[in-house]
Design a protein around this motif. Structure first.
Motif, PDB file in Angstrom:
ATOM      1  N   THR A  96       0.840  -1.200   0.000  1.00 25.37           N
ATOM      2  CA  THR A  96       0.000   0.000   0.000  1.00 25.37           C
ATOM      3  C   THR A  96       0.877   1.252   0.000  1.00 25.37           C
ATOM      4  N   GLU A  97       0.239   2.383  -0.213  1.00 22.65           N
ATOM      5  CA  GLU A  97       0.960   3.658  -0.147  1.00 22.65           C
ATOM      6  C   GLU A  97       1.545   3.875   1.241  1.00 22.65           C
ATOM      7  N   ALA A  98       0.805   3.508   2.280  1.00 23.96           N
ATOM      8  CA  ALA A  98       1.305   3.672   3.643  1.00 23.96           C
ATOM      9  C   ALA A  98       2.567   2.838   3.864  1.00 23.96           C
ATOM     10  N   ASP A  99       2.614   1.638   3.281  1.00 23.26           N
ATOM     11  CA  ASP A  99       3.809   0.807   3.387  1.00 23.26           C
ATOM     12  C   ASP A  99       5.023   1.519   2.792  1.00 23.26           C
ATOM     13  N   TYR A 100       4.837   2.066   1.604  1.00 27.18           N
ATOM     14  CA  TYR A 100       5.943   2.760   0.952  1.00 27.18           C
ATOM     15  C   TYR A 100       6.351   4.009   1.722  1.00 27.18           C
ATOM     16  N   ARG A 103      -5.333  -4.250  -5.606  1.00 28.32           N
ATOM     17  CA  ARG A 103      -6.076  -3.833  -4.407  1.00 28.32           C
ATOM     18  C   ARG A 103      -6.978  -2.658  -4.764  1.00 28.32           C
ATOM     19  N   PRO A 104      -8.265  -2.705  -4.402  1.00 30.00           N
ATOM     20  CA  PRO A 104      -9.159  -1.600  -4.748  1.00 30.00           C
ATOM     21  C   PRO A 104      -8.887  -0.327  -3.960  1.00 30.00           C
ATOM     22  N   ASP A 105      -8.173  -0.439  -2.838  1.00 25.64           N
ATOM     23  CA  ASP A 105      -7.923   0.745  -2.004  1.00 25.64           C
ATOM     24  C   ASP A 105      -6.615   1.440  -2.352  1.00 25.64           C
ATOM     25  N   ASN A 106      -5.921   1.007  -3.400  1.00 33.21           N
ATOM     26  CA  ASN A 106      -4.718   1.703  -3.852  1.00 33.21           C
ATOM     27  C   ASN A 106      -5.074   2.701  -4.946  1.00 33.21           C
ATOM     28  N   ASP A 107      -4.776   3.953  -4.713  1.00 29.27           N
ATOM     29  CA  ASP A 107      -5.024   5.035  -5.658  1.00 29.27           C
ATOM     30  C   ASP A 107      -3.737   5.256  -6.450  1.00 29.27           C
ATOM     31  N   LEU A 108      -3.640   4.638  -7.619  1.00 34.06           N
ATOM     32  CA  LEU A 108      -2.385   4.660  -8.371  1.00 34.06           C
ATOM     33  C   LEU A 108      -1.993   6.068  -8.812  1.00 34.06           C
ATOM     34  N   THR A 109      -2.955   6.829  -9.328  1.00 36.08           N
ATOM     35  CA  THR A 109      -2.631   8.191  -9.765  1.00 36.08           C
ATOM     36  C   THR A 109      -2.208   9.043  -8.580  1.00 36.08           C
TER      37      THR A 109
END
Length: 405
Positions: free
Chosen positions: A256-260, A284-290
């Motif tokens: 996830t973004e939080a992991d990074y 994952r549906p909760d990852n906002d790629l943009t």
């Protein structure tokens, strides 16, 4: 954005000529035959560079090895057991040798035991193409009924456990053997193809290692290698977990973004960066790629552009490899964000303004179906994806629309 293409070496069924005809600017490769934990020697590095630079007919290709994917991180390093300190020293030695050869980007991952995991490497699509697929109930059947991991059933929702039992009941012995081979495929392009006994051994070695502890080991590793990378001008970029959810009771720490953000903050050097893989993170549906490209963009050193089709709205879900402009990721929006990041880098005078990207994975179409290339890495399917991605980059970079980015 610099167009690159992954090549597994002379044994790859997709040739240097194919890369050249695809029109790529650079090559992504690795020394898969070198054992994990060993030093990549200058001679081995130079040999791979020469292989990339030479067409099958002997003429120069004009291509160069731009990105390493991957310089493997050993299980000893991840667990901090056995020869882990020697392996870190070897990793740093390899990094110095790569720098001396002019290579500046190194992709790696910190996934325990297995790299990407699928249950089908040739899932049939309605149009006759094939692709890789992760079927959650089938994977659960492997985990609960074939591997027979203690407590495995507790890691899945009740409906998935029930579906797994139904799936397993329908499997013939040949189906079971094929599933085992697929799940334990190991590291793409590497010599490490695990047996079921090997997998059990490695899982046992991770018993009791929490996600927090594994993350601490990653930070320890980066505190050793990132300062040297910074000194050398090398950009390290960690690949996300694939799938980005826990598997087989193993901790997953880059999903996830939080992991990074946690790892980037812990070792706050520009050399410590991200491989933003839109396929892995997009499962994952909760990852906002943009949004991730916008917020983490200054540390994104490498882009894997591919798409997956999630088959449910849940975080833990089945999915398959979609065509590059299909699936759940808005590829136009993601590429627009990457181009905005490149513009910021140019404005600030960064030497790494052009972010290397590659068309990651691809569906097997047309002559791919008989080529027997590395799973996920067909010639024509990736060429189709690259053409689509190149079209987006070209359109968004055009004078008539670039100012709107």
């Amino acid at each position: 954005m610099k167009q690159t293409w992954r090549w597994f070496g002379p044994q790859d069924h997709v040739s240097v000529d194919t890369m050249l005809q695809a029109g790529v600017d650079g090559v992504v490769s690795a020394l898969h035959h070198v054992p994990t934990g060993a030093v990549w020697s200058p001679e081995e590095i130079a040999q791979r560079q020469q292989q990339i630079a030479t067409r099958p007919c002997g003429a120069p290709s004009g291509l160069a090895w731009d990105v390493v994917e991957s310089l493997p991180v050993s299980e000893d390093i991840k667990r901090q057991t056995g020869d882990w300190r020697d392996h870190i020293a070897a990793w740093k030695h390899s990094m110095r040798n790569l720098h001396a050869a002019g290579i500046e980007v190194i992709c790696y991952n910190f996934m325990p035991v297995l790299d990407w995991t699928r249950t089908d490497l040739a899932h049939a699509l309605p149009n006759g193409a094939t692709c890789m697929r992760f079927d959650l109930p089938v994977f659960a059947a492997f985990d609960i009924h074939i591997l027979a991991r203690d407590g495995a059933a507790h890691d899945y929702p009740e409906d998935v456990v029930a579906s797994a039992a139904e799936a397993f009941a329908k499997m013939a012995q040949t189906d079971i053997e094929a599933l085992v081979r697929t799940v334990v495929f190991g590291l793409p392009g590497a010599a490490e193809n695990f047996s079921l006994a090997d997998l059990r051994y490695h899982l046992d070695a991770y018993a009791g290692l929490s996600a927090d502890k594994l993350r601490g080991h990653l930070v320890d590793f980066l505190e050793e290698v990132a300062p040297l990378a910074q000194e050398l001008g090398i950009r390290l970029c960690c690949h996300p977990d694939d799938p980005p959810t826990p598997l087989l009771g193993l901790p997953r720490i880059m999903s996830t973004e939080a992991d990074y953000a946690a790892v980037l903050d812990a070792v706050d050097l520009m050399s410590n960066g991200v491989t933003l893989c839109s396929g892995s993170l997009g499962a994952r549906p909760d990852n906002d790629l943009t949004g991730m490209m916008e917020r983490l963009g200054d540390r994104v050193h490498f882009l894997h552009l591919r798409n997956v089709q999630r088959e449910s709205p849940h975080v833990q879900t089945s999915f398959h490899e979609a065509a590059h402009l299909e699936g759940g990721t808005d590829m136009v929006a993601l590429i627009a964000a990457a181009l905005r990041q490149e513009a910021k880098r140019r404005a600030s005078g960064r030497a790494d303004a052009s972010i290397p990207y590659r068309p990651d994975h691809g569906q097997d179409i047309l002559d791919d179906l008989g080529r027997n290339a590395q799973p996920g890495y067909p010639a024509i399917g990736r060429l189709k994806g690259l053409a689509e991605l190149r079209g987006i980059v070209t359109a968004l970079s055009h004078d008539h629309v670039a100012s709107a980015l």
